[in-house]
Design a protein around this motif. Structure first.
Motif, PDB file in Angstrom:
ATOM      1  N   LEU A  83       0.932  -1.154  -0.150  1.00  0.00           N
ATOM      2  CA  LEU A  83       0.106  -0.127   0.196  1.00  0.00           C
ATOM      3  C   LEU A  83       1.117   1.151   0.324  1.00  0.00           C
ATOM      4  O   LEU A  83       0.564   2.517  -0.848  1.00  0.00           O
ATOM      5  CB  LEU A  83      -0.721   0.046   1.017  1.00  0.00           C
ATOM      6  CG  LEU A  83      -2.165  -0.907   1.097  1.00  0.00           C
ATOM      7  CD1 LEU A  83      -2.952  -0.997   2.893  1.00  0.00           C
ATOM      8  CD2 LEU A  83      -3.001  -0.970  -0.003  1.00  0.00           C
ATOM      9  N   VAL A  84       2.071   0.986   0.989  1.00  0.00           N
ATOM     10  CA  VAL A  84       2.712   2.762   0.489  1.00  0.00           C
ATOM     11  C   VAL A  84       3.718   2.338   0.247  1.00  0.00           C
ATOM     12  O   VAL A  84       4.552   3.803  -0.052  1.00  0.00           O
ATOM     13  CB  VAL A  84       2.809   3.017   2.135  1.00  0.00           C
ATOM     14  CG1 VAL A  84       2.097   3.242   3.435  1.00  0.00           C
ATOM     15  CG2 VAL A  84       4.179   1.396   2.722  1.00  0.00           C
ATOM     16  N   GLY A  85       4.891   1.078  -0.385  1.00  0.00           N
ATOM     17  CA  GLY A  85       5.739   1.176  -0.488  1.00  0.00           C
ATOM     18  C   GLY A  85       6.831   1.213  -2.130  1.00  0.00           C
ATOM     19  O   GLY A  85       7.775   1.363  -2.835  1.00  0.00           O
ATOM     20  N   ALA A  86       5.516   1.071  -3.474  1.00  0.00           N
ATOM     21  CA  ALA A  86       6.003   1.307  -4.777  1.00  0.00           C
ATOM     22  C   ALA A  86       5.540   3.234  -4.696  1.00  0.00           C
ATOM     23  O   ALA A  86       5.164   3.985  -4.630  1.00  0.00           O
ATOM     24  CB  ALA A  86       4.643   1.129  -5.250  1.00  0.00           C
ATOM     25  N   ALA A  87       6.510   3.566  -6.027  1.00  0.00           N
ATOM     26  CA  ALA A  87       6.148   4.550  -6.866  1.00  0.00           C
ATOM     27  C   ALA A  87       4.990   5.063  -7.028  1.00  0.00           C
ATOM     28  O   ALA A  87       4.202   4.513  -7.279  1.00  0.00           O
ATOM     29  CB  ALA A  87       7.154   3.877  -8.796  1.00  0.00           C
ATOM     30  N   ALA A  88       4.727   6.701  -6.921  1.00  0.00           N
ATOM     31  CA  ALA A  88       3.595   7.273  -7.063  1.00  0.00           C
ATOM     32  C   ALA A  88       2.231   7.023  -8.186  1.00  0.00           C
ATOM     33  O   ALA A  88       1.084   6.447  -7.880  1.00  0.00           O
ATOM     34  CB  ALA A  88       3.801   8.462  -6.942  1.00  0.00           C
ATOM     35  N   PRO A  89       3.023   6.481  -9.294  1.00  0.00           N
ATOM     36  CA  PRO A  89       1.851   6.116 -10.444  1.00  0.00           C
ATOM     37  C   PRO A  89       1.434   4.130  -9.478  1.00  0.00           C
ATOM     38  O   PRO A  89      -0.478   4.535 -10.331  1.00  0.00           O
ATOM     39  CB  PRO A  89       2.643   6.223 -12.050  1.00  0.00           C
ATOM     40  CG  PRO A  89       4.077   7.261 -11.696  1.00  0.00           C
ATOM     41  CD  PRO A  89       4.279   6.853  -9.951  1.00  0.00           C
ATOM     42  N   VAL A  90       2.716   3.250 -10.713  1.00  0.00           N
ATOM     43  CA  VAL A  90       1.641   2.862  -9.420  1.00  0.00           C
ATOM     44  C   VAL A  90       1.110   2.480  -7.825  1.00  0.00           C
ATOM     45  O   VAL A  90       0.078   1.699  -7.857  1.00  0.00           O
ATOM     46  CB  VAL A  90       3.577   1.528  -9.285  1.00  0.00           C
ATOM     47  CG1 VAL A  90       2.991   0.237  -9.027  1.00  0.00           C
ATOM     48  CG2 VAL A  90       3.566   1.065 -10.617  1.00  0.00           C
ATOM     49  N   ARG A  91       1.922   2.831  -7.144  1.00  0.00           N
ATOM     50  CA  ARG A  91       0.502   3.342  -5.809  1.00  0.00           C
ATOM     51  C   ARG A  91      -0.847   3.895  -5.783  1.00  0.00           C
ATOM     52  O   ARG A  91      -1.679   3.042  -5.670  1.00  0.00           O
ATOM     53  CB  ARG A  91       1.416   3.923  -4.911  1.00  0.00           C
ATOM     54  CG  ARG A  91       0.683   4.330  -3.405  1.00  0.00           C
ATOM     55  CD  ARG A  91       1.263   5.111  -2.406  1.00  0.00           C
ATOM     56  NE  ARG A  91       1.967   6.200  -2.796  1.00  0.00           N
ATOM     57  CZ  ARG A  91       3.056   6.605  -2.874  1.00  0.00           C
ATOM     58  NH1 ARG A  91       4.453   5.726  -3.585  1.00  0.00           N
ATOM     59  NH2 ARG A  91       3.024   7.707  -3.235  1.00  0.00           N
ATOM     60  N   GLU A  92      -1.298   4.600  -6.612  1.00  0.00           N
ATOM     61  CA  GLU A  92      -2.362   4.847  -7.144  1.00  0.00           C
ATOM     62  C   GLU A  92      -3.024   4.244  -8.208  1.00  0.00           C
ATOM     63  O   GLU A  92      -4.106   4.261  -8.156  1.00  0.00           O
ATOM     64  CB  GLU A  92      -1.792   6.653  -8.162  1.00  0.00           C
ATOM     65  CG  GLU A  92      -1.183   7.315  -7.571  1.00  0.00           C
ATOM     66  CD  GLU A  92      -1.357   8.849  -8.385  1.00  0.00           C
ATOM     67  OE1 GLU A  92      -1.285   8.263 -10.118  1.00  0.00           O
ATOM     68  OE2 GLU A  92      -0.906   9.690  -8.237  1.00  0.00           O
ATOM     69  N   ALA A  93      -1.788   3.163  -9.148  1.00  0.00           N
ATOM     70  CA  ALA A  93      -2.797   1.693  -9.617  1.00  0.00           C
ATOM     71  C   ALA A  93      -3.662   1.295  -8.374  1.00  0.00           C
ATOM     72  O   ALA A  93      -4.414   0.703  -8.426  1.00  0.00           O
ATOM     73  CB  ALA A  93      -1.932   1.713 -10.517  1.00  0.00           C
ATOM     74  N   ILE A  94      -3.009   1.001  -7.715  1.00  0.00           N
ATOM     75  CA  ILE A  94      -3.085   0.039  -6.413  1.00  0.00           C
ATOM     76  C   ILE A  94      -4.590   0.200  -5.921  1.00  0.00           C
ATOM     77  O   ILE A  94      -5.519  -0.084  -5.563  1.00  0.00           O
ATOM     78  CB  ILE A  94      -1.858  -0.854  -5.616  1.00  0.00           C
ATOM     79  CG1 ILE A  94      -1.075  -1.012  -6.185  1.00  0.00           C
ATOM     80  CG2 ILE A  94      -1.844  -0.701  -4.243  1.00  0.00           C
ATOM     81  CD1 ILE A  94       0.824  -0.763  -5.080  1.00  0.00           C
ATOM     82  N   HIS A  95      -4.259   1.696  -4.899  1.00  0.00           N
ATOM     83  CA  HIS A  95      -5.418   2.449  -4.216  1.00  0.00           C
ATOM     84  C   HIS A  95      -6.671   2.303  -5.524  1.00  0.00           C
ATOM     85  O   HIS A  95      -7.326   2.389  -4.708  1.00  0.00           O
ATOM     86  CB  HIS A  95      -5.246   3.453  -4.099  1.00  0.00           C
ATOM     87  CG  HIS A  95      -3.867   3.922  -3.614  1.00  0.00           C
ATOM     88  ND1 HIS A  95      -3.332   5.273  -2.187  1.00  0.00           N
ATOM     89  CD2 HIS A  95      -3.115   2.941  -2.680  1.00  0.00           C
ATOM     90  CE1 HIS A  95      -2.265   4.788  -2.142  1.00  0.00           C
ATOM     91  NE2 HIS A  95      -2.408   3.198  -1.660  1.00  0.00           N
ATOM     92  N   GLY A  96      -6.349   2.296  -7.111  1.00  0.00           N
ATOM     93  CA  GLY A  96      -7.775   2.719  -8.109  1.00  0.00           C
ATOM     94  C   GLY A  96      -8.220   0.620  -8.344  1.00  0.00           C
ATOM     95  O   GLY A  96      -9.350   0.212  -8.587  1.00  0.00           O
ATOM     96  N   MET A  97      -7.452  -0.213  -7.257  1.00  0.00           N
ATOM     97  CA  MET A  97      -7.603  -2.135  -7.261  1.00  0.00           C
ATOM     98  C   MET A  97      -8.374  -1.985  -6.234  1.00  0.00           C
ATOM     99  O   MET A  97      -8.182  -2.529  -4.832  1.00  0.00           O
ATOM    100  CB  MET A  97      -6.720  -2.151  -6.997  1.00  0.00           C
ATOM    101  CG  MET A  97      -6.187  -2.122  -8.787  1.00  0.00           C
ATOM    102  SD  MET A  97      -4.532  -3.393  -9.036  1.00  0.00           S
ATOM    103  CE  MET A  97      -3.827  -2.649 -10.305  1.00  0.00           C
ATOM    104  N   PRO A  98      -9.872  -1.991  -6.368  1.00  0.00           N
ATOM    105  CA  PRO A  98     -10.743  -2.114  -4.469  1.00  0.00           C
ATOM    106  C   PRO A  98     -10.660  -3.607  -4.147  1.00  0.00           C
ATOM    107  O   PRO A  98     -10.553  -3.298  -2.861  1.00  0.00           O
ATOM    108  CB  PRO A  98     -12.484  -1.899  -4.715  1.00  0.00           C
ATOM    109  CG  PRO A  98     -12.176  -0.934  -6.083  1.00  0.00           C
ATOM    110  CD  PRO A  98     -10.961  -0.976  -6.918  1.00  0.00           C
ATOM    111  N   PRO A  99     -10.829  -4.823  -5.129  1.00  0.00           N
ATOM    112  CA  PRO A  99     -10.962  -6.067  -4.290  1.00  0.00           C
ATOM    113  C   PRO A  99      -9.009  -5.966  -3.950  1.00  0.00           C
ATOM    114  O   PRO A  99      -9.411  -6.871  -2.804  1.00  0.00           O
ATOM    115  CB  PRO A  99     -10.619  -6.838  -5.846  1.00  0.00           C
ATOM    116  CG  PRO A  99     -11.063  -6.367  -6.435  1.00  0.00           C
ATOM    117  CD  PRO A  99     -10.678  -4.948  -6.906  1.00  0.00           C
ATOM    118  N   LEU A 100      -7.961  -5.341  -4.245  1.00  0.00           N
ATOM    119  CA  LEU A 100      -6.794  -5.665  -3.951  1.00  0.00           C
ATOM    120  C   LEU A 100      -7.025  -4.882  -2.675  1.00  0.00           C
ATOM    121  O   LEU A 100      -6.160  -5.317  -1.610  1.00  0.00           O
ATOM    122  CB  LEU A 100      -5.760  -5.164  -4.663  1.00  0.00           C
ATOM    123  CG  LEU A 100      -4.415  -5.340  -3.991  1.00  0.00           C
ATOM    124  CD1 LEU A 100      -4.091  -6.374  -3.557  1.00  0.00           C
ATOM    125  CD2 LEU A 100      -3.621  -4.471  -5.215  1.00  0.00           C
TER     126      LEU A 100
END
Length: 332
Positions: A83-100
């Motif tokens: 949730l907090v460790g990736a670069a900004a674009p990848v982190r935003e993609a993670i935050h946009g995946m409700p199941p994850l």
């Protein structure tokens, strides 16, 4: 030694290899490819982090069979990193995946609830906070945090504390020769810190202030050690000899475990693997032979099985005389 080194590397592998894998995966999230394929990079990053921590947990477990809570803890740690460790674009993609996000939140919630219940149950049984925390966190991490906390409390608040000598006990100091050397070292460290800070400021202010903060923390740690040496003298109590080395060591030696006072000793005795050397930055002036092995468990570092104790006492003659008064069979 050649056989011990591979064994140590094997023990470190479940810790080092997952960290390297996670560090590599995180570095890859900062590449142009990851920015252009953020969703795929997010899934790969989450998979590598979770797989690395879960496999590490299995590898470190006894018989490679970790318990359910250990696996849940690995999943919770992986959730935080993802949730907090990736670069900004990848982190935003993670935050946009409700199941994850839902899976990570559920894993964290289950681990926190389970751990909290265990802590409450352990504390209700009379255990200390440190013992309760060691049930849900790695014991070595808990010991490290406890040690750092104790040293920092001594550094900040130990100036006003008197020596810790309980009623009925006799205290014998060992700090008078030691503290002047420690304070000289601190003065030299302060000069070095100021010079390096000035030089780093010419290059990068952020790095300079990080270095300065680390230097201050190191100085406080040394001050805490020094205060511990003053506050915690060696004691002769009703139950035995308490060999204390500041906040680092507190060993109770029953009087009936002391076989004799060693009248003379050399380097081969002091440096032996089964000798606990209480002296710091000096040579011991008293040595006791034990009739059985005792285990020294320092605040930091590995346990040691000992048959002799080498001591540095400010007034060694008075100490040995008082010890003989309490243990008459040591005379002669």
């Amino acid at each position: 030694m050649e056989r011990q080194l591979p064994a140590r590397l094997i023990r470190l592998a479940p810790i080092v290899l997952p960290l390297l894998a996670i560090a590599f995966a995180r570095a890859m999230t900062f590449t142009d490819w990851a920015a252009a394929n953020a969703a795929l990079a997010a899934l790969l990053f989450a998979w590598i982090v979770a797989e690395s921590l879960l496999l590490a947990t299995i590898a470190k477990a006894e018989d490679r069979k970790p318990g359910l809570r250990a696996m849940l803890g690995a999943g919770a740690a992986a959730s935080v990193v993802v949730l907090v460790g990736a670069a900004a674009p990848v982190r935003e993609a993670i935050h946009g995946m409700p199941p994850l996000l839902a899976a990570a939140a559920l894993t964290l919630a289950l681990f926190v609830a389970w751990s909290g219940a265990l802590i409450v149950h352990t504390l209700s049984g009379g255990a200390s906070v440190e013992e309760a925390a060691a049930i849900v966190l790695p014991p070595k991490l808990v010991r490290f945090i406890s040690a750092e906390s104790r040293i920092m409390r001594l550094a900040l608040c130990g100036w006003w504390r008197a020596q810790d000598v309980p009623a009925g006990a006799q205290g014998f100091s060992y700090h008078r020769f030691l503290l002047p050397m420690i304070y000289v070292f601190l003065a030299l460290q302060a000069i070095e810190l100021a010079m390096v800070h000035f030089l780093l400021m010419q290059w990068n202010a952020t790095v300079a202030w990080i270095w300065f903060g680390l230097g201050i923390a190191g100085g406080l740690w040394i001050v805490g050690l020094a205060q511990g040496f003053r506050i915690h003298p060696v004691l002769l109590t009703e139950h035995g000899l308490r060999v204390r080395s500041g906040a680092m060591v507190d060993l109770l030696v029953p009087y009936d475990a002391i076989a004799c006072i060693v009248p003379s000793f050399g380097a081969e005795h002091v440096k032996a693997a089964d000798t606990f050397d209480h002296a710091m930055l000096s040579w011991p002036n008293a040595m006791l032979e034990l009739d059985r092995e005792l285990t020294v468990r320092p605040l930091l570092g590995a346990e040691q099985r000992v048959r002799r104790i080498a001591l540095r006492i400010d007034e060694s003659a008075a100490f040995l005389g008082a010890l003989e008064d309490r243990v008459p069979q040591l005379r002669g």
